[in-house]
Design a protein around this motif. Sequence first.
Motif, short mmCIF file in Angstrom:
data_model
loop_
_atom_site.label_atom_id
_atom_site.label_comp_id
_atom_site.label_asym_id
_atom_site.label_seq_id
_atom_site.Cartn_x
_atom_site.Cartn_y
_atom_site.Cartn_z
N PRO A 1 57.36 24.62 38.83
CA PRO A 1 56.99 25.92 39.14
C PRO A 1 56.00 26.81 38.07
O PRO A 1 56.18 26.38 36.87
CB PRO A 1 58.31 26.84 38.96
N VAL A 2 54.89 27.46 38.62
CA VAL A 2 54.06 27.68 37.39
C VAL A 2 53.99 29.55 37.64
O VAL A 2 53.27 29.84 36.56
CB VAL A 2 52.67 26.96 37.77
N ALA A 3 54.37 29.98 38.80
CA ALA A 3 53.99 31.34 38.73
C ALA A 3 55.09 32.04 39.88
O ALA A 3 55.51 31.08 40.73
CB ALA A 3 52.71 31.71 39.11
N TYR A 4 55.19 33.18 39.57
CA TYR A 4 55.84 34.16 40.83
C TYR A 4 55.08 34.00 42.11
O TYR A 4 53.54 34.43 41.84
CB TYR A 4 56.59 35.24 40.50
N SER A 5 55.43 34.05 43.22
CA SER A 5 54.49 34.10 44.46
C SER A 5 53.85 35.69 44.44
O SER A 5 52.75 35.68 44.74
CB SER A 5 55.25 34.00 45.87
N THR A 6 54.61 36.61 43.92
CA THR A 6 54.18 38.01 43.61
C THR A 6 52.89 38.01 42.89
O THR A 6 52.10 38.94 42.98
CB THR A 6 55.10 39.04 43.66
N ASP A 7 52.74 37.08 42.14
CA ASP A 7 51.68 37.06 40.82
C ASP A 7 50.45 36.90 41.55
O ASP A 7 49.42 37.02 41.07
CB ASP A 7 52.06 36.34 39.76
#
Length: 126
Positions: free
Chosen positions: A15-21
């Motif tokens: 994982p590298v980021a939140y989807s919302t980002d």
Amino acid sequence: MLISDIPALREYWYPVAYSTDVTDKPVRAELFGEGLVVWRDEPGGRLHGALDYCAHRGARLSQGWIDDGCLTCPYHGWQFGDDGRCVNIPQNPAGSAVPPRARLATVHADEKYELVWLCVAPTPRE
């Protein structure tokens, strides 16, 4: 020993980021000491990933923007499709062919559990 020194670990998803980002502009991420860029071809669209440097002059693509579904380099405006191929070089005369070597080093991108996941290996493990 660094985790990046173990080639087998590159075959997994991280994982590298939140989807919302990742919405309407490219987002920078880092994995194994490599700068990566994640983007959507349209808001709410599919995720795409690549190394965070332009094939032309090495500019950070994460500082660019999305135009007509393409990732656009902030330096000279080269545009890249979701498969990493350069689809437009604004400085070229209209109708000129884009050189086949003008492409990004893409990585696998997916979205699950409201997270953005990347895999940098050519063939990811499931």
